[in-house]
Design a protein around this motif. Structure first.
Motif, PDB file in Angstrom:
ATOM      1  N   SER A 174       0.798  -1.862   0.556  1.00  0.00           N
ATOM      2  CA  SER A 174       0.305  -0.221  -0.249  1.00  0.00           C
ATOM      3  C   SER A 174       0.627   1.194   0.216  1.00  0.00           C
ATOM      4  O   SER A 174       0.710   2.037  -0.580  1.00  0.00           O
ATOM      5  CB  SER A 174      -0.823   0.246   1.155  1.00  0.00           C
ATOM      6  OG  SER A 174      -0.160  -0.029   2.216  1.00  0.00           O
ATOM      7  N   ARG A 175       1.758   0.945   0.694  1.00  0.00           N
ATOM      8  CA  ARG A 175       2.984   2.218   0.701  1.00  0.00           C
ATOM      9  C   ARG A 175       3.894   2.285  -1.357  1.00  0.00           C
ATOM     10  O   ARG A 175       4.745   3.645  -1.065  1.00  0.00           O
ATOM     11  CB  ARG A 175       4.459   2.296   1.820  1.00  0.00           C
ATOM     12  CG  ARG A 175       3.520   2.289   3.243  1.00  0.00           C
ATOM     13  CD  ARG A 175       4.693   2.452   4.154  1.00  0.00           C
ATOM     14  NE  ARG A 175       5.564   1.473   3.961  1.00  0.00           N
ATOM     15  CZ  ARG A 175       5.103   0.339   5.240  1.00  0.00           C
ATOM     16  NH1 ARG A 175       4.821   0.086   5.331  1.00  0.00           N
ATOM     17  NH2 ARG A 175       6.072  -0.326   4.810  1.00  0.00           N
ATOM     18  N   SER A 176       4.197   1.438  -1.817  1.00  0.00           N
ATOM     19  CA  SER A 176       4.351   1.211  -2.700  1.00  0.00           C
ATOM     20  C   SER A 176       3.194   1.787  -3.723  1.00  0.00           C
ATOM     21  O   SER A 176       2.785   1.715  -3.628  1.00  0.00           O
ATOM     22  CB  SER A 176       4.787   0.106  -3.017  1.00  0.00           C
ATOM     23  OG  SER A 176       5.635   0.057  -4.187  1.00  0.00           O
ATOM     24  N   SER A 187       2.230  -2.798 -10.494  1.00  0.00           N
ATOM     25  CA  SER A 187       1.237  -3.602 -10.613  1.00  0.00           C
ATOM     26  C   SER A 187       1.854  -4.671  -9.216  1.00  0.00           C
ATOM     27  O   SER A 187       2.878  -4.819  -9.252  1.00  0.00           O
ATOM     28  CB  SER A 187       1.940  -4.717 -11.625  1.00  0.00           C
ATOM     29  OG  SER A 187       1.409  -6.152 -11.551  1.00  0.00           O
ATOM     30  N   LYS A 188       0.846  -4.217  -8.105  1.00  0.00           N
ATOM     31  CA  LYS A 188       0.727  -4.940  -6.860  1.00  0.00           C
ATOM     32  C   LYS A 188       0.981  -6.232  -6.693  1.00  0.00           C
ATOM     33  O   LYS A 188      -0.018  -7.113  -7.099  1.00  0.00           O
ATOM     34  CB  LYS A 188       0.561  -3.841  -5.951  1.00  0.00           C
ATOM     35  CG  LYS A 188       0.724  -2.362  -5.553  1.00  0.00           C
ATOM     36  CD  LYS A 188      -0.151  -1.794  -4.716  1.00  0.00           C
ATOM     37  CE  LYS A 188       0.438  -0.357  -5.301  1.00  0.00           C
ATOM     38  NZ  LYS A 188      -0.382   0.157  -3.907  1.00  0.00           N
ATOM     39  N   GLU A 189       1.286  -6.895  -6.053  1.00  0.00           N
ATOM     40  CA  GLU A 189       1.473  -9.244  -6.022  1.00  0.00           C
ATOM     41  C   GLU A 189       2.059  -9.362  -4.970  1.00  0.00           C
ATOM     42  O   GLU A 189       3.700  -8.642  -4.284  1.00  0.00           O
ATOM     43  CB  GLU A 189       3.153  -9.115  -7.243  1.00  0.00           C
ATOM     44  CG  GLU A 189       2.429 -11.439  -8.108  1.00  0.00           C
ATOM     45  CD  GLU A 189       3.329 -11.719  -8.325  1.00  0.00           C
ATOM     46  OE1 GLU A 189       2.911 -11.091  -9.843  1.00  0.00           O
ATOM     47  OE2 GLU A 189       4.414 -12.228  -8.108  1.00  0.00           O
ATOM     48  N   LEU A 190       1.490  -9.701  -4.471  1.00  0.00           N
ATOM     49  CA  LEU A 190       1.298 -10.332  -3.055  1.00  0.00           C
ATOM     50  C   LEU A 190       1.587 -12.492  -3.273  1.00  0.00           C
ATOM     51  O   LEU A 190       0.701 -12.631  -4.271  1.00  0.00           O
ATOM     52  CB  LEU A 190       0.143 -10.839  -2.638  1.00  0.00           C
ATOM     53  CG  LEU A 190       0.084 -11.311  -1.069  1.00  0.00           C
ATOM     54  CD1 LEU A 190       1.487 -11.278   0.110  1.00  0.00           C
ATOM     55  CD2 LEU A 190      -0.900 -11.024  -0.218  1.00  0.00           C
ATOM     56  N   LYS A 191       2.342 -12.452  -2.923  1.00  0.00           N
ATOM     57  CA  LYS A 191       2.742 -14.415  -3.374  1.00  0.00           C
ATOM     58  C   LYS A 191       3.046 -15.748  -1.806  1.00  0.00           C
ATOM     59  O   LYS A 191       3.176 -15.448  -1.093  1.00  0.00           O
ATOM     60  CB  LYS A 191       4.018 -14.057  -4.196  1.00  0.00           C
ATOM     61  CG  LYS A 191       4.760 -15.500  -4.767  1.00  0.00           C
ATOM     62  CD  LYS A 191       5.595 -16.015  -5.394  1.00  0.00           C
ATOM     63  CE  LYS A 191       6.177 -17.622  -6.364  1.00  0.00           C
ATOM     64  NZ  LYS A 191       7.175 -17.419  -7.029  1.00  0.00           N
ATOM     65  N   ILE A 192       2.305 -16.340  -1.998  1.00  0.00           N
ATOM     66  CA  ILE A 192       2.159 -17.139  -0.563  1.00  0.00           C
ATOM     67  C   ILE A 192       2.711 -18.269  -1.234  1.00  0.00           C
ATOM     68  O   ILE A 192       1.446 -18.954  -2.240  1.00  0.00           O
ATOM     69  CB  ILE A 192       0.641 -17.115  -0.389  1.00  0.00           C
ATOM     70  CG1 ILE A 192       0.588 -15.613   0.296  1.00  0.00           C
ATOM     71  CG2 ILE A 192       0.853 -17.706   0.950  1.00  0.00           C
ATOM     72  CD1 ILE A 192      -1.129 -15.817   0.581  1.00  0.00           C
ATOM     73  N   LEU A 221       5.882 -19.362   1.682  1.00  0.00           N
ATOM     74  CA  LEU A 221       6.876 -18.712   2.084  1.00  0.00           C
ATOM     75  C   LEU A 221       5.624 -17.000   1.262  1.00  0.00           C
ATOM     76  O   LEU A 221       4.949 -17.643   0.370  1.00  0.00           O
ATOM     77  CB  LEU A 221       7.400 -18.845   0.356  1.00  0.00           C
ATOM     78  CG  LEU A 221       8.405 -19.680   0.693  1.00  0.00           C
ATOM     79  CD1 LEU A 221       8.135 -20.733   0.820  1.00  0.00           C
ATOM     80  CD2 LEU A 221       9.722 -19.193  -0.486  1.00  0.00           C
ATOM     81  N   VAL A 222       6.323 -16.030   2.055  1.00  0.00           N
ATOM     82  CA  VAL A 222       5.464 -15.338   1.966  1.00  0.00           C
ATOM     83  C   VAL A 222       5.947 -13.744   1.217  1.00  0.00           C
ATOM     84  O   VAL A 222       6.885 -13.196   2.010  1.00  0.00           O
ATOM     85  CB  VAL A 222       4.723 -13.848   2.507  1.00  0.00           C
ATOM     86  CG1 VAL A 222       3.227 -12.855   2.877  1.00  0.00           C
ATOM     87  CG2 VAL A 222       3.834 -15.384   3.368  1.00  0.00           C
ATOM     88  N   ALA A 223       5.404 -13.389   0.202  1.00  0.00           N
ATOM     89  CA  ALA A 223       6.857 -13.033  -0.723  1.00  0.00           C
ATOM     90  C   ALA A 223       5.041 -11.109  -0.672  1.00  0.00           C
ATOM     91  O   ALA A 223       4.520 -11.625  -1.403  1.00  0.00           O
ATOM     92  CB  ALA A 223       6.909 -13.400  -1.895  1.00  0.00           C
ATOM     93  N   ASP A 224       6.213 -10.037  -1.476  1.00  0.00           N
ATOM     94  CA  ASP A 224       5.796  -8.971  -2.029  1.00  0.00           C
ATOM     95  C   ASP A 224       6.682  -8.248  -3.362  1.00  0.00           C
ATOM     96  O   ASP A 224       7.866  -8.892  -2.371  1.00  0.00           O
ATOM     97  CB  ASP A 224       5.180  -8.310  -1.217  1.00  0.00           C
ATOM     98  CG  ASP A 224       5.648  -7.370  -0.381  1.00  0.00           C
ATOM     99  OD1 ASP A 224       6.627  -6.444  -0.706  1.00  0.00           O
ATOM    100  OD2 ASP A 224       6.290  -7.589   0.920  1.00  0.00           O
ATOM    101  N   ASN A 225       6.504  -7.694  -3.891  1.00  0.00           N
ATOM    102  CA  ASN A 225       6.675  -6.898  -4.643  1.00  0.00           C
ATOM    103  C   ASN A 225       7.099  -5.375  -4.654  1.00  0.00           C
ATOM    104  O   ASN A 225       7.224  -4.759  -5.002  1.00  0.00           O
ATOM    105  CB  ASN A 225       6.471  -6.856  -5.998  1.00  0.00           C
ATOM    106  CG  ASN A 225       5.872  -6.379  -6.304  1.00  0.00           C
ATOM    107  OD1 ASN A 225       4.205  -6.252  -5.884  1.00  0.00           O
ATOM    108  ND2 ASN A 225       4.943  -6.021  -8.037  1.00  0.00           N
TER     109      ASN A 225
END
Length: 480
Positions: free
Chosen positions: A389-391, A395-400, A412-416
């Motif tokens: 939300s601060r980025s 194209s915001k992505e949350l990978k689980i 694994l919990v990752a974000d860009n």
């Protein structure tokens, strides 16, 4: 006569050996406090000297020219006296190297000096020499004990001081008895009864001093054990307070982690509740008009059931997170657990235009406390959502991701998003560290680590090559 004197020495050696074995048992079983190596060494060497001396008396012929074993025995008596003196000195201060070197040098001088007296001297000369050397050590030892008792009163040390004083008196008495006899002694039978009595009495007092020192160490060990038990009780209370604090932090974290999602969760619940309200109004209207067809009735009832089930699923997902977490570990499908948390975070994810990528490849049940692991997942997802939300990225992505690895499962919990700066990474999992989330309390990641560690696993942070942050949590199949 010779056999009787030898028996005296053997009896004293047996008593001292029993004392040594008893103290050695304490030495092996105690970790907090152990007897001094000076004293134990002195006792062991004195026992050996008594045995050698007693054995020598049995076979002695000429007292004036005894065998070499008497040099060995008396040298051992001398070394034992030095070690006992070092022990008494060590009660007041650490033994200096100069003193150690001086006493070692005295032993080197004593052995050949006594051997020369054995070969060329008389019984009276050797006895007087030993009594004088012993008296010097006794006086020195009494002074050291007196100093120690002044700073640390002890009945056992008082007994040692009394026994040492008696040894001093008997040693001086032996010199007086030699002078008073005026005899040249060559056979054991010529030794005055008074001299034999004083010699044996001195050895008895020496044994009593060792026994008193054994009592001194037993007293010290008892006090140390009492102190250790008291400290253990304090530690137990502190651990109980720590567990209580962690439990409170867990409850606080549940509120903090889900507080940011409360609005979107309320919105998500309002949808099925609002639809239910409209369907009920529609049903009431049709019933009042009397025009409700069976098809309409069935359609409305199915819609009500669907909306009710939708609301129940949201509440069920939240229930375990807000519970006290007191249930034990049970077999859980980690993929189902991830999806249950995603249902809670779904409105927030959609409102931030975040795309979710799921790669749930774990295929094994794992024994965990599902409520606590849900907290970990909710914390990690919430952190990723806040970072995205601060980025400024479009194209915001949350990978689980979940996957089976050797001996366990990894999540694994990752974000860009912007990732975490190097300075914050060094204390990321510390309590109240806060990371990059300036609005947070620094509680979530610390509790994540605590929960994962309690399950026998570990959690760490990785910086992705393409940018962003990734947290990896490992949970083992076999947990202690």
């Amino acid at each position: 006569m010779k056999l009787l004197i030898a028996i005296y020495f053997f009896i004293l050696a047996t008593i001292q050996l029993g004392l040594l074995l008893g103290i050695y048992h304490y030495y092996r079983t105690q970790n907090t406090l152990r007897p001094s190596s000076y004293w134990m060494g002195s006792l062991a060497i004195n026992i050996l000297a008594l045995i050698i001396f007693g054995g020598g008396i049995v076979g002695i012929g000429d007292v004036e020219k005894p065998e070499f074993n008497f040099t060995i025995a008396n040298s051992l008596f001398y070394i034992a006296a030095i070690l006992q003196l070092l022990f008494c000195s060590s009660l007041n201060a650490e033994i200096s190297k100069n003193l150690k070197h001086l006493l070692i040098f005295s032993v080197i001088i004593f052995v050949p000096a006594f051997e020369l007296m054995r070969l060329y001297g008389s019984f009276e000369m050797r006895t007087a020499f030993l009594c004088i050397m012993s008296s010097i050590f006794f006086v020195w030892q009494i002074l050291q004990l007196n100093t120690k008792r002044a700073s640390d009163p002890s009945k056992q040390l008082t007994y040692v001081q009394y026994a040492t004083s008696a040894e001093l008196m008997f040693a001086l008495g032996r010199i007086i008895a030699l002078i008073a006899s005026g005899l040249t002694i060559k056979q054991v039978e010529q030794i005055p009864q008074l001299l034999i009595f004083l010699t044996v009495a001195q050895m008895v007092m020496n044994t009593l001093s060792y026994i008193a020192l054994g009592g001194y160490w037993a007293e010290k060990i008892a006090l140390a054990n009492l102190k250790s038990e008291t400290e253990n009780q304090k530690i137990k209370v502190l651990l109980q307070e720590r567990e209580g604090l962690i439990a409170n932090l867990l409850r606080a974290n549940k509120t903090a982690a889900t507080g940011a999602l409360s609005a979107s969760i309320a919105h998500e619940l309002n949808q099925p509740l609002g639809a239910t309200h409209l369907n009920i109004q529609f049903l009431q209207k049709k019933l009042s008009e009397g025009v409700l067809t069976p098809e309409q009735n069935n359609e409305v009832l199915l819609a009500l059931l669907s909306d009710n089930q939708r609301a129940a699923n949201i509440i069920q997902s939240l229930r375990s997170i807000f519970s006290d977490g007191k249930i034990g570990a049970i077999g859980v499908d980690i993929n189902d657990l991830i999806e249950s948390v995603l249902r809670i975070t779904k409105p927030e994810i959609h409102s931030k235009n975040i795309q979710v990528v799921l790669e749930l490849r774990a295929r094994s049940l794992i024994n965990i406390n599902s409520g606590e692991i849900q907290q970990v997942l909710l914390n990690l997802m919430n952190n990723a959502i806040q970072a995205l939300s601060r980025s400024a990225i479009i194209s915001k992505e949350l990978k689980i991701e979940s996957r089976n690895v050797a001996e366990g499962v990894e999540i694994l919990v990752a974000d860009n998003g912007p990732g975490i700066d190097a300075e914050s990474q060094s204390h990321l999992f510390e309590l109240l560290a806060g990371g990059n989330n300036k609005a947070g309390m620094g509680l979530g990641l610390w509790l994540c680590q605590h929960i994962i560690a309690r399950h026998g696993g570990r959690i760490w942070y990785e910086t992705l090559p393409q940018g962003g942050a990734q947290f990896v949590a490992f949970l083992p199949f076999a947990q202690e």
